[in-house]
Design a protein around this motif. Structure first.
Motif, PDB file in Angstrom:
ATOM      1  N   VAL A  24      10.829  15.442   7.845  1.00  0.00           N
ATOM      2  CA  VAL A  24       9.616  14.780   7.370  1.00  0.00           C
ATOM      3  C   VAL A  24       9.902  13.319   7.060  1.00  0.00           C
ATOM      4  CG1 VAL A  24       7.869  14.734   5.547  1.00  0.00           C
ATOM      5  CG2 VAL A  24       8.634  16.910   6.495  1.00  0.00           C
ATOM      6  N   VAL A  25      11.042  13.059   6.453  1.00  0.00           N
ATOM      7  CA  VAL A  25      11.421  11.680   6.148  1.00  0.00           C
ATOM      8  C   VAL A  25      11.529  10.880   7.443  1.00  0.00           C
ATOM      9  CG1 VAL A  25      13.268  10.220   5.221  1.00  0.00           C
ATOM     10  CG2 VAL A  25      12.528  12.243   3.959  1.00  0.00           C
ATOM     11  N   ASP A  26      12.124  11.473   8.473  1.00  0.00           N
ATOM     12  CA  ASP A  26      12.238  10.787   9.765  1.00  0.00           C
ATOM     13  C   ASP A  26      10.871  10.467  10.355  1.00  0.00           C
ATOM     14  OD1 ASP A  26      14.981  10.837   9.662  1.00  0.00           O
ATOM     15  OD2 ASP A  26      15.188  12.572  10.996  1.00  0.00           O
ATOM     16  N   ILE A  27       9.927  11.374  10.203  1.00  0.00           N
ATOM     17  CA  ILE A  27       8.589  11.172  10.772  1.00  0.00           C
ATOM     18  C   ILE A  27       7.795  10.153   9.968  1.00  0.00           C
ATOM     19  CG2 ILE A  27       6.331  12.273  11.132  1.00  0.00           C
ATOM     20  CD1 ILE A  27       7.917  14.898  11.696  1.00  0.00           C
ATOM     21  N   VAL A  28       7.742  10.333   8.680  1.00  0.00           N
ATOM     22  CA  VAL A  28       6.813   9.590   7.838  1.00  0.00           C
ATOM     23  C   VAL A  28       7.340   8.246   7.359  1.00  0.00           C
ATOM     24  CG1 VAL A  28       5.475   9.686   5.695  1.00  0.00           C
ATOM     25  CG2 VAL A  28       5.698  11.722   7.106  1.00  0.00           C
ATOM     26  N   PHE A  29       8.633   8.143   7.130  1.00  0.00           N
ATOM     27  CA  PHE A  29       9.137   6.942   6.482  1.00  0.00           C
ATOM     28  C   PHE A  29       9.924   6.012   7.394  1.00  0.00           C
ATOM     29  CE2 PHE A  29       8.493  10.009   3.047  1.00  0.00           C
ATOM     30  CZ  PHE A  29       7.539   9.303   2.337  1.00  0.00           C
ATOM     31  N   SER A  30       9.634   6.069   8.690  1.00  0.00           N
ATOM     32  CA  SER A  30      10.240   5.064   9.553  1.00  0.00           C
ATOM     33  C   SER A  30       9.550   3.732   9.244  1.00  0.00           C
ATOM     34  CB  SER A  30      10.095   5.447  11.021  1.00  0.00           C
ATOM     35  OG  SER A  30       8.736   5.487  11.373  1.00  0.00           O
ATOM     36  N   ARG A  31      10.133   2.657   9.666  1.00  0.00           N
ATOM     37  CA  ARG A  31       9.731   1.333   9.198  1.00  0.00           C
ATOM     38  C   ARG A  31       8.234   1.039   9.257  1.00  0.00           C
ATOM     39  NH1 ARG A  31      11.967  -4.673   9.745  1.00  0.00           N
ATOM     40  NH2 ARG A  31      10.061  -5.595   9.048  1.00  0.00           N
ATOM     41  N   TRP A  32       7.568   1.323  10.351  1.00  0.00           N
ATOM     42  CA  TRP A  32       6.172   0.921  10.498  1.00  0.00           C
ATOM     43  C   TRP A  32       5.165   2.061  10.315  1.00  0.00           C
ATOM     44  CZ3 TRP A  32       5.538  -3.988  10.038  1.00  0.00           C
ATOM     45  CH2 TRP A  32       6.541  -4.858  10.461  1.00  0.00           C
ATOM     46  N   THR A  33       5.653   3.271  10.209  1.00  0.00           N
ATOM     47  CA  THR A  33       4.743   4.410  10.118  1.00  0.00           C
ATOM     48  C   THR A  33       3.853   4.347   8.881  1.00  0.00           C
ATOM     49  OG1 THR A  33       6.212   5.821  11.393  1.00  0.00           O
ATOM     50  CG2 THR A  33       4.649   6.927   9.955  1.00  0.00           C
ATOM     51  N   THR A  34       4.436   4.095   7.740  1.00  0.00           N
ATOM     52  CA  THR A  34       3.659   4.094   6.510  1.00  0.00           C
ATOM     53  C   THR A  34       2.568   3.015   6.531  1.00  0.00           C
ATOM     54  OG1 THR A  34       5.864   4.378   5.567  1.00  0.00           O
ATOM     55  CG2 THR A  34       4.043   4.671   4.108  1.00  0.00           C
ATOM     56  N   PRO A  35       2.866   1.781   6.938  1.00  0.00           N
ATOM     57  CA  PRO A  35       1.780   0.788   6.984  1.00  0.00           C
ATOM     58  C   PRO A  35       0.667   1.173   7.966  1.00  0.00           C
ATOM     59  CG  PRO A  35       3.900  -0.313   7.113  1.00  0.00           C
ATOM     60  CD  PRO A  35       4.167   1.155   7.189  1.00  0.00           C
ATOM     61  N   ILE A  36       1.021   1.768   9.103  1.00  0.00           N
ATOM     62  CA  ILE A  36      -0.006   2.175  10.067  1.00  0.00           C
ATOM     63  C   ILE A  36      -0.891   3.255   9.456  1.00  0.00           C
ATOM     64  CG2 ILE A  36      -0.414   3.337  12.275  1.00  0.00           C
ATOM     65  CD1 ILE A  36       2.181   1.928  13.276  1.00  0.00           C
ATOM     66  N   LEU A  37      -0.282   4.265   8.857  1.00  0.00           N
ATOM     67  CA  LEU A  37      -1.067   5.327   8.241  1.00  0.00           C
ATOM     68  C   LEU A  37      -1.926   4.781   7.102  1.00  0.00           C
ATOM     69  CD1 LEU A  37       1.492   8.269   8.209  1.00  0.00           C
ATOM     70  CD2 LEU A  37      -0.496   7.985   9.711  1.00  0.00           C
ATOM     71  N   TRP A  38      -1.384   3.858   6.339  1.00  0.00           N
ATOM     72  CA  TRP A  38      -2.145   3.260   5.240  1.00  0.00           C
ATOM     73  C   TRP A  38      -3.372   2.519   5.776  1.00  0.00           C
ATOM     74  CZ3 TRP A  38      -3.604  -1.648   3.752  1.00  0.00           C
ATOM     75  CH2 TRP A  38      -4.127  -1.753   2.467  1.00  0.00           C
ATOM     76  N   VAL A  39      -3.176   1.717   6.841  1.00  0.00           N
ATOM     77  CA  VAL A  39      -4.296   0.975   7.441  1.00  0.00           C
ATOM     78  C   VAL A  39      -5.376   1.938   7.926  1.00  0.00           C
ATOM     79  CG1 VAL A  39      -4.959  -0.376   9.487  1.00  0.00           C
ATOM     80  CG2 VAL A  39      -3.063  -1.136   8.048  1.00  0.00           C
ATOM     81  N   LEU A  40      -4.973   2.982   8.633  1.00  0.00           N
ATOM     82  CA  LEU A  40      -5.962   3.924   9.167  1.00  0.00           C
ATOM     83  C   LEU A  40      -6.648   4.711   8.056  1.00  0.00           C
ATOM     84  CD1 LEU A  40      -4.070   5.164  12.341  1.00  0.00           C
ATOM     85  CD2 LEU A  40      -5.945   3.512  12.208  1.00  0.00           C
ATOM     86  N   HIS A  41      -5.913   5.028   7.008  1.00  0.00           N
ATOM     87  CA  HIS A  41      -6.514   5.743   5.877  1.00  0.00           C
ATOM     88  C   HIS A  41      -7.479   4.841   5.125  1.00  0.00           C
ATOM     89  CE1 HIS A  41      -6.683   7.358   1.746  1.00  0.00           C
ATOM     90  NE2 HIS A  41      -6.752   8.502   2.375  1.00  0.00           N
ATOM     91  N   THR A  42      -7.101   3.596   4.932  1.00  0.00           N
ATOM     92  CA  THR A  42      -7.893   2.658   4.138  1.00  0.00           C
ATOM     93  C   THR A  42      -9.117   2.135   4.881  1.00  0.00           C
ATOM     94  OG1 THR A  42      -5.896   1.977   2.973  1.00  0.00           O
ATOM     95  CG2 THR A  42      -7.796   0.493   2.825  1.00  0.00           C
ATOM     96  N   TYR A  43      -8.948   1.807   6.169  1.00  0.00           N
ATOM     97  CA  TYR A  43     -10.014   1.141   6.922  1.00  0.00           C
ATOM     98  C   TYR A  43     -10.724   2.051   7.927  1.00  0.00           C
ATOM     99  CZ  TYR A  43      -7.954  -3.001   4.863  1.00  0.00           C
ATOM    100  OH  TYR A  43      -7.480  -3.924   3.978  1.00  0.00           O
ATOM    101  N   GLY A  44     -10.272   3.272   8.076  1.00  0.00           N
ATOM    102  CA  GLY A  44     -10.926   4.182   9.018  1.00  0.00           C
ATOM    103  C   GLY A  44     -10.545   3.881  10.458  1.00  0.00           C
ATOM    104  N   VAL A  45     -11.423   4.245  11.363  1.00  0.00           N
ATOM    105  CA  VAL A  45     -11.175   4.086  12.805  1.00  0.00           C
ATOM    106  C   VAL A  45     -10.915   2.612  13.112  1.00  0.00           C
ATOM    107  CG1 VAL A  45     -12.170   4.366  15.099  1.00  0.00           C
ATOM    108  CG2 VAL A  45     -12.614   6.086  13.336  1.00  0.00           C
ATOM    109  N   GLN A  46      -9.834   2.372  13.854  1.00  0.00           N
ATOM    110  CA  GLN A  46      -9.436   0.996  14.180  1.00  0.00           C
ATOM    111  C   GLN A  46      -9.047   0.887  15.648  1.00  0.00           C
ATOM    112  OE1 GLN A  46      -8.729  -1.743  11.473  1.00  0.00           O
ATOM    113  NE2 GLN A  46     -10.430  -0.397  10.944  1.00  0.00           N
ATOM    114  N   ARG A  47      -9.320  -0.257  16.220  1.00  0.00           N
ATOM    115  CA  ARG A  47      -8.810  -0.558  17.552  1.00  0.00           C
ATOM    116  C   ARG A  47      -7.411  -1.147  17.388  1.00  0.00           C
ATOM    117  NH1 ARG A  47     -13.504  -3.163  21.131  1.00  0.00           N
ATOM    118  NH2 ARG A  47     -11.944  -2.689  22.723  1.00  0.00           N
TER     119      ARG A  47
END
Length: 128
Positions: A24-47
């Protein structure tokens, strides 16, 4: 007495299996994964370009790789719209949303403990 929340792996255990949260750490906490998930969670559907603009410092190549991996892992849903010009949108999946409590807990831990971590670092650096 409460049970130890971190069980000890048997001697000689495969390091990959010794820590049950390692995958799970490998999947979720790689360098850019958390910011991408945060953006999609915060702003919804994004291009793609919207995600790229919101995450400074990420290259288009790395963003593409991360989005593909997140889609493969089931954390992000990619929707292709066959229009002229074609349109692709990304959104966080239900599985990705289920990580919310984990991130909230980590945010609380950070608020409560980061000052202590910083003090420990300063003390360590002064000792050298």
């Amino acid at each position: 007495m409460a049970a130890d929340p971190m069980p000890i792996a048997p001697a000689g255990a495969d390091p990959q299996l010794a820590c049950p949260i390692g995958p799970v750490v490998d999947i979720v906490f790689s360098r850019w994964t958390t910011p991408i998930l945060w953006v999609l969670h915060t702003y919804g559907v994004q291009r793609f370009v919207q995600i790229e603009r919101r995450i400074t410092g990420i290259t288009p190549k790395v963003l593409t790789q991360r989005l593909r991996r997140l889609e493969r892992d089931g954390l992000v849903v990619r929707t292709y719209h066959p229009e002229v010009p074609p349109r692709v949108e990304y959104e966080i999946s239900e599985l990705g949303r289920s990580l919310g409590p984990l991130f909230a807990h980590l945010a609380d831990w950070t608020t409560e403990n980061l000052p202590a971590v910083e003090r420990a670092r300063e003390a360590y650096d002064r000792a050298d």
